[in-house]
Design an enzyme around this catalytic site. Sequence first.
Site, PDB file in Angstrom:
ATOM      1  N   ALA A 129      -6.119   4.682  -0.516  1.00  0.00           N
ATOM      2  CA  ALA A 129      -5.940   4.890   0.925  1.00  0.00           C
ATOM      3  C   ALA A 129      -4.480   5.068   1.293  1.00  0.00           C
ATOM      4  O   ALA A 129      -3.583   4.510   0.662  1.00  0.00           O
ATOM      5  CB  ALA A 129      -6.514   3.711   1.691  1.00  0.00           C
ATOM      6  N   GLN A 167       0.821  -1.207   0.000  1.00  0.00           N
ATOM      7  CA  GLN A 167       0.000   0.000   0.000  1.00  0.00           C
ATOM      8  C   GLN A 167       0.853   1.254   0.000  1.00  0.00           C
ATOM      9  O   GLN A 167       0.467   2.278  -0.581  1.00  0.00           O
ATOM     10  CB  GLN A 167      -0.944   0.006   1.212  1.00  0.00           C
ATOM     11  N   HIS A 170     -15.181  -2.369  -6.004  1.00  0.00           N
ATOM     12  CA  HIS A 170     -14.549  -2.600  -4.703  1.00  0.00           C
ATOM     13  C   HIS A 170     -15.557  -3.287  -3.786  1.00  0.00           C
ATOM     14  O   HIS A 170     -16.496  -2.665  -3.282  1.00  0.00           O
ATOM     15  CB  HIS A 170     -14.081  -1.275  -4.099  1.00  0.00           C
ATOM     16  N   HIS A 175      -8.023  -3.097   1.792  1.00  0.00           N
ATOM     17  CA  HIS A 175      -7.313  -4.213   1.163  1.00  0.00           C
ATOM     18  C   HIS A 175      -6.331  -4.857   2.148  1.00  0.00           C
ATOM     19  O   HIS A 175      -6.091  -6.069   2.091  1.00  0.00           O
ATOM     20  CB  HIS A 175      -6.551  -3.730  -0.075  1.00  0.00           C
ATOM     21  N   SER A 206      -6.095   1.172   4.549  1.00  0.00           N
ATOM     22  CA  SER A 206      -6.714   0.508   3.402  1.00  0.00           C
ATOM     23  C   SER A 206      -7.492  -0.742   3.801  1.00  0.00           C
ATOM     24  O   SER A 206      -7.002  -1.588   4.556  1.00  0.00           O
ATOM     25  CB  SER A 206      -5.639   0.114   2.380  1.00  0.00           C
ATOM     26  N   GLU A 208     -16.940   3.313  -6.294  1.00  0.00           N
ATOM     27  CA  GLU A 208     -16.129   2.216  -6.831  1.00  0.00           C
ATOM     28  C   GLU A 208     -16.974   0.935  -6.836  1.00  0.00           C
ATOM     29  O   GLU A 208     -16.915   0.126  -5.904  1.00  0.00           O
ATOM     30  CB  GLU A 208     -14.859   2.007  -5.987  1.00  0.00           C
ATOM     31  N   ASP A 244     -10.897  -5.925  -5.398  1.00  0.00           N
ATOM     32  CA  ASP A 244     -11.352  -5.257  -6.615  1.00  0.00           C
ATOM     33  C   ASP A 244     -11.569  -6.318  -7.679  1.00  0.00           C
ATOM     34  O   ASP A 244     -10.687  -7.158  -7.913  1.00  0.00           O
ATOM     35  CB  ASP A 244     -10.311  -4.245  -7.096  1.00  0.00           C
TER      36      ASP A 244
END
Length: 305
Positions: free
Chosen positions: A204, A183, A271, A211, A209, A268, A218
């Site tokens: 982020a 990230q 996402h 993720h 984040s 998004e 995603d």
Amino acid sequence: MADAPRISALRWTVTIGLVAIVVASACAFAVLPRLVAPRHVAAAPAVAAALPVPALTSTPNPAPQPCDDPAVTAALAARDDEAVITAVGGGAAFRDAVVSGDAPCITLADANHVWVVVDKARPLEPLSFAPAALAKVGVRLVNGAGQLQPSAAAALTTMSDAAAAAGVGGLGVVSGYRSYQTQVSTYASNVANGGKAAADATSAHPGYSEHQTGFATDVVSCTSAGCGTMDGFGTSAAGKWVAENGWRYGFIVRYEPGQTAVSGYDSEPWHLRYIGPQLAAAYHDGGFHTLEAFFGLPAAPNYLG
């Protein structure tokens, strides 16, 4: 003088009559007060004063608290999120317990659990958090970043198969779990390409984040002919199907249109965020559009620092 005896007898007769009248009158006057006086009425018995009724001071038994339930504490110790939610009473009851503060043993800051909330005001704890376990997803990998926390990986695979069975195509993963260091690189690249303001709208900061939790991915639409793009996912048949049915598999579209002021990010549709089937059902049924609103948290449009 021949009538003298008769006169004398008459006088005695009159005298005796007068005496009788006097005696009778005296008796009458003696009796009269008794006749005209009101009869004595017995006083009504005194009414006993009402006994005081004691006030009912029974204290209702307090509702059992989730954190006092052995089933909840055991499921938490085992890190079995769905079992925790079931023990609390289901997705809606779990949400209510968290929002009301009745479940202090459940924290929205713990990224080991599906109910974690990460946004621009709620960084990961610690910033360098990494999941204890990761699993490969059973869908097409577009760039090779195809790991998620095990529950999320299994659910994504099931959802992709269901989408394909529905005739809208399967799913492909563009980006699943990202480490803190990944990230760092991702955010720096976005800043270099579009500037900090643009990067903050779509990417982020490291440690902030979803993720990095391993619960976010995603995705794109994939068919036998190939895979589409993230930008085209929202209008694709698969994208529309996921937006309508993803909750059945535990996923929500985390950043919906019109929610930037709350979530902090632009729309998004690609996402997806895994929160588990019970919470996702409560999210869907309650008409929520952000995790912040779902858990009663403040909006997080900007970083605090």
